[in-house]
Design a protein around this motif. Structure first.
Motif, short mmCIF file in Angstrom:
data_model
loop_
_atom_site.label_atom_id
_atom_site.label_comp_id
_atom_site.label_asym_id
_atom_site.label_seq_id
_atom_site.Cartn_x
_atom_site.Cartn_y
_atom_site.Cartn_z
N ILE A 50 0.81 -1.18 0.03
CA ILE A 50 0.07 0.10 0.07
C ILE A 50 0.85 1.33 -0.12
CG2 ILE A 50 -1.93 1.20 1.36
CD1 ILE A 50 -2.72 -1.46 -0.04
N SER A 51 1.76 1.11 1.08
CA SER A 51 2.78 2.39 0.86
C SER A 51 4.23 1.78 1.29
CB SER A 51 2.38 3.48 1.81
OG SER A 51 2.49 3.20 3.06
N GLU A 52 5.33 2.63 0.63
CA GLU A 52 6.76 2.15 0.90
C GLU A 52 7.54 3.62 1.65
OE1 GLU A 52 10.35 0.47 -1.54
OE2 GLU A 52 8.24 0.25 -2.21
N GLN A 53 8.09 3.20 2.27
CA GLN A 53 9.03 4.41 3.21
C GLN A 53 10.19 3.85 3.38
OE1 GLN A 53 6.87 5.79 6.44
NE2 GLN A 53 5.22 7.16 5.07
N ARG A 54 11.62 5.09 3.24
CA ARG A 54 12.54 4.53 3.60
C ARG A 54 13.32 5.64 4.90
NH1 ARG A 54 15.39 0.53 1.29
NH2 ARG A 54 14.30 -0.06 -0.91
N ASP A 55 13.98 4.92 5.94
CA ASP A 55 14.48 5.77 6.81
C ASP A 55 15.97 6.27 6.38
OD1 ASP A 55 16.01 3.81 7.35
OD2 ASP A 55 15.08 3.33 9.42
N GLU A 56 16.40 7.09 7.21
CA GLU A 56 17.70 7.87 6.89
C GLU A 56 18.77 6.57 6.70
OE1 GLU A 56 16.91 7.44 11.21
OE2 GLU A 56 15.90 8.52 9.66
N ASN A 57 18.42 5.49 7.26
CA ASN A 57 19.53 4.28 7.00
C ASN A 57 19.09 3.50 5.87
OD1 ASN A 57 20.73 5.01 9.61
ND2 ASN A 57 19.37 4.16 10.79
N ASN A 58 18.23 4.05 5.17
CA ASN A 58 17.86 3.30 3.98
C ASN A 58 17.14 1.94 4.22
OD1 ASN A 58 17.54 3.64 1.28
ND2 ASN A 58 19.22 1.96 0.70
N GLU A 59 16.64 2.06 5.40
CA GLU A 59 15.81 0.62 5.75
C GLU A 59 14.21 0.91 5.30
OE1 GLU A 59 14.44 -1.60 9.84
OE2 GLU A 59 16.59 -0.97 9.61
N GLU A 60 13.58 0.00 4.82
CA GLU A 60 12.43 -0.13 4.10
C GLU A 60 11.35 -0.48 5.15
OE1 GLU A 60 11.00 -1.63 -0.13
OE2 GLU A 60 11.65 -2.98 1.05
N THR A 61 10.21 0.39 5.06
CA THR A 61 9.20 0.10 5.89
C THR A 61 7.95 -0.01 4.92
OG1 THR A 61 9.94 1.31 7.71
CG2 THR A 61 7.67 0.85 7.76
N LEU A 62 7.09 -1.00 4.93
CA LEU A 62 6.08 -1.27 3.87
C LEU A 62 4.67 -1.32 4.68
CD1 LEU A 62 7.75 -4.15 1.92
CD2 LEU A 62 7.40 -1.79 1.12
N GLU A 63 3.80 -0.57 4.06
CA GLU A 63 2.34 -0.85 4.78
C GLU A 63 1.67 -2.04 3.66
OE1 GLU A 63 -1.89 1.30 5.42
OE2 GLU A 63 -0.11 2.49 4.79
N LEU A 64 1.32 -3.13 4.19
CA LEU A 64 0.75 -4.22 3.50
C LEU A 64 -0.39 -4.59 3.64
CD1 LEU A 64 3.88 -6.71 3.98
CD2 LEU A 64 3.65 -5.04 2.01
N GLU A 65 -1.30 -4.87 2.67
CA GLU A 65 -2.41 -5.67 2.56
C GLU A 65 -2.70 -6.95 2.23
OE1 GLU A 65 -6.10 -4.09 0.05
OE2 GLU A 65 -6.07 -2.79 1.91
N LEU A 66 -3.22 -7.82 2.96
CA LEU A 66 -3.46 -9.27 2.52
C LEU A 66 -4.22 -9.14 1.32
CD1 LEU A 66 -2.77 -12.14 2.87
CD2 LEU A 66 -4.73 -12.44 4.49
N VAL A 67 -3.83 -9.75 0.22
CA VAL A 67 -5.02 -9.81 -0.95
C VAL A 67 -6.14 -10.85 -0.57
CG1 VAL A 67 -5.22 -10.40 -3.31
CG2 VAL A 67 -3.23 -8.95 -2.61
N GLU A 68 -7.18 -10.38 -0.53
CA GLU A 68 -8.40 -11.36 -0.40
C GLU A 68 -9.25 -11.64 -1.58
OE1 GLU A 68 -9.89 -11.50 3.89
OE2 GLU A 68 -8.76 -9.78 4.10
N ASP A 69 -9.37 -10.62 -2.41
CA ASP A 69 -10.15 -10.51 -3.62
C ASP A 69 -9.80 -11.65 -4.57
OD1 ASP A 69 -12.18 -9.36 -5.39
OD2 ASP A 69 -10.32 -9.27 -6.63
N GLU A 70 -10.83 -12.62 -4.83
CA GLU A 70 -10.49 -13.86 -5.53
C GLU A 70 -9.59 -13.50 -7.06
OE1 GLU A 70 -10.35 -17.14 -4.56
OE2 GLU A 70 -10.86 -16.57 -2.62
N THR A 71 -10.34 -12.50 -7.67
CA THR A 71 -9.83 -12.39 -8.94
C THR A 71 -8.48 -11.64 -8.79
OG1 THR A 71 -12.23 -11.68 -9.71
CG2 THR A 71 -10.38 -10.77 -11.21
#
Length: 92
Positions: A50-71
């Motif tokens: 959903i979103s992706e951010q990197r901090d000053e140490n270039n560490e990645e933080t992701l906001e994730l959503e489980l895909v539940e829609d069958e299609t």
């Protein structure tokens, strides 16, 4: 070696660890194929970034959503199946 992520589960009110088996982008959206265990019979999960951010140490933080829609799950599952080839047997 697989990338390891921690996913906050609101229902469980805690973190769950997952191994990222593959990443791909479909129609401009990034998806992760992940599992909690690295064995042949483990269940896989498809997460949408959903979103992706990197901090000053270039560490990645992701906001994730489980895909539940069958299609959506079937379409992205086919892409992961092609990417992983014989390494993976995806059943939706």
């Amino acid at each position: 070696m697989y990338e390891k992520i921690s996913f906050y589960d609101e229902e469980q009110d805690g973190f769950a660890d997952f191994f990222v088996l593959e990443r791909t982008r479909v129609n401009g959206t990034e998806y992760l194929l992940a599992t909690q265990e690295l064995n042949q019979d483990s269940e896989g999960y498809i997460f949408k970034v959903i979103s992706e951010q990197r901090d000053e140490n270039n560490e990645e933080t992701l906001e994730l959503e489980l895909v539940e829609d069958e299609t959506e799950m079937e379409a992205v599952g086919r892409v992961f199946s092609e990417l992983m080839g014989d390494e993976l047997n995806i059943q939706v």
